[in-house]
Enzyme design. Structure first.
Site, mmCIF file in Angstrom:
data_model
loop_
_atom_site.group_PDB
_atom_site.id
_atom_site.type_symbol
_atom_site.label_atom_id
_atom_site.label_comp_id
_atom_site.label_asym_id
_atom_site.label_seq_id
_atom_site.Cartn_x
_atom_site.Cartn_y
_atom_site.Cartn_z
ATOM 1 N N HIS A 178 -5.967 19.147 -10.466
ATOM 2 C CA HIS A 178 -7.375 19.392 -10.801
ATOM 3 C C HIS A 178 -7.804 20.796 -10.430
ATOM 4 C CE1 HIS A 178 -8.383 17.584 -6.643
ATOM 5 N NE2 HIS A 178 -8.895 18.807 -6.596
ATOM 6 N N ASP A 200 -3.144 16.734 -7.818
ATOM 7 C CA ASP A 200 -3.011 16.084 -9.127
ATOM 8 C C ASP A 200 -3.319 17.054 -10.270
ATOM 9 O OD1 ASP A 200 -5.711 16.427 -8.815
ATOM 10 O OD2 ASP A 200 -6.246 14.302 -8.900
ATOM 11 N N GLU A 210 -11.442 16.293 -11.937
ATOM 12 C CA GLU A 210 -10.380 15.314 -11.733
ATOM 13 C C GLU A 210 -9.709 14.975 -13.060
ATOM 14 O OE1 GLU A 210 -9.539 14.840 -8.840
ATOM 15 O OE2 GLU A 210 -11.036 14.000 -7.492
HETATM 16 C C1 GLP Z 1 -10.444 20.472 -3.435
HETATM 17 C C2 GLP Z 1 -11.286 21.535 -4.107
HETATM 18 C C3 GLP Z 1 -10.458 22.379 -5.043
HETATM 19 C C4 GLP Z 1 -9.229 22.877 -4.311
HETATM 20 C C5 GLP Z 1 -8.409 21.704 -3.856
HETATM 21 C C6 GLP Z 1 -7.140 22.100 -3.127
HETATM 22 O O1 GLP Z 1 -10.243 19.375 -4.263
HETATM 23 N N1 GLP Z 1 -12.373 20.991 -4.855
HETATM 24 O O2 GLP Z 1 -11.239 23.466 -5.509
HETATM 25 O O3 GLP Z 1 -8.475 23.698 -5.174
HETATM 26 O O4 GLP Z 1 -9.192 20.932 -2.973
HETATM 27 O O5 GLP Z 1 -7.397 22.342 -1.788
HETATM 28 P P1 GLP Z 1 -6.373 22.970 -0.787
HETATM 29 O O6 GLP Z 1 -6.367 24.435 -1.082
HETATM 30 O O7 GLP Z 1 -6.919 22.685 0.569
HETATM 31 O O8 GLP Z 1 -5.069 22.350 -1.037
#
Ligand code: GLP
Length: 264
Positions: A143, A141, A148
């Site tokens: 973030h 989304d 968020e």
């Molecule tokens: C979580 C973390 C973020 C990260 C996101 C994406 O929400 N808090 O810092 O960027 O996941 O994760 P992934 O790399 O597993 O898609």
């Protein structure tokens, strides 16, 4: 904002690792001061960390004079839980590089006073001299860290309540059971990230395509907190072709042309 697009996740991850290593080496060549880096977790940085580990072992970069601050950590999850961000960081990076233990900073989601924990984290970043480079991922989304949608773009490190969507996405690490995903996390704020000298965001795969397009082409908005990078003087988004898939053709061509002209 600079956007670097590589054909695949390996190409984008290696680009990110080499950029980080170059920045560490450039500072080491002119200063004794430590290089201060912000680090992220998730599936996205794994290949970047693998390349950094290879480079440390090959003597191409050293983390001996690097101080790191991780972006976030779940609240209430034991440190030794395999899905804590503490466990992640040691497994995928810290156990394999030469960063001194005392230079590693990760928020304590089990601190008795979470507010004080967050305030002290901000102070520790300032005491370290501020962050030279923040390396982050992006949520589906849009973030950044755990900021968020509707997080203040002026926010600092604090307790965040996770959206149901984020918990569903992260449930893949918790036996696909959303109820096992912590409801809160400690997270650096958007302003904490933007206070870094440089911000490098890595986005891989088609699931990130909408967030990448919104961050780059959409409005500067608390709805998609990575869009705050639009106001940073040195922001870079590195993505693979799939993550760039929702960009307008003209945007895609523009960033490719800049890259070619600058010879990145
Ligand atoms: C979580 C973390 C973020 C990260 C996101 C994406 O929400 N808090 O810092 O960027 O996941 O994760 P992934 O790399 O597993 O898609």
């Amino acid at each position: 904002m600079k956007v670097i697009i590589r054909n695949d996740s390996k190409g984008a991850s290696v680009w990110a690792a080499h950029y980080i290593a170059r920045k560490i080496n450039e500072k080491a060549a002119v200063s004794d001061k430590p290089f201060v880096i912000g680090l992220c977790t998730g599936s996205t940085p794994i290949e970047t960390y693998e390349e950094l580990i290879r480079m440390v072992k090959a003597g191409e970069v050293s983390f001996k004079n690097v101080i790191s601050f991780n972006m976030d950590e779940y609240v209430g999850l034991p440190v030794e839980h395999p899905e804590s961000y503490h466990s992640f960081m040691y497994k995928y990076l810290f156990n394999h590089i030469d960063e001194p233990e005392e230079n590693i900073h990760i928020l304590n989601g089990n601190a008795p006073d979470l507010k004080a924990e967050c305030e002290n984290y901000e102070k520790a970043i300032v005491e370290a001299g501020g962050i030279d480079l923040f390396f982050g991922g992006i949520g589906e989304d849009g973030h950044i860290a755990f900021n968020e949608p509707f997080s203040s773009l002026q926010s600092r490190t604090r307790v965040m309540t996770l959206t149901y969507d984020t918990r569903v996405v992260n449930s893949r690490f918790f036996d696909n059971d959303v109820n096992k995903v912590p409801k809160q996390a400690l997270s650096v704020g958007v302003a904490t990230v933007l206070s870094a000298q440089e911000v490098l965001i890595l986005a891989l795969g088609s699931k990130k395509a909408r967030a990448v397009a919104e961050s780059i082409e959409g409005p500067y908005s608390h709805y998609c907190t990575v869009s705050s990078l639009q106001a940073h003087p040195a922001g870079i988004i590195v993505c693979d072709d799939l993550a760039a898939g929702e960009l307008k053709v003209n945007s895609y061509r523009y960033f490719k042309a800049v890259e070619e002209a600058e010879g990145e």
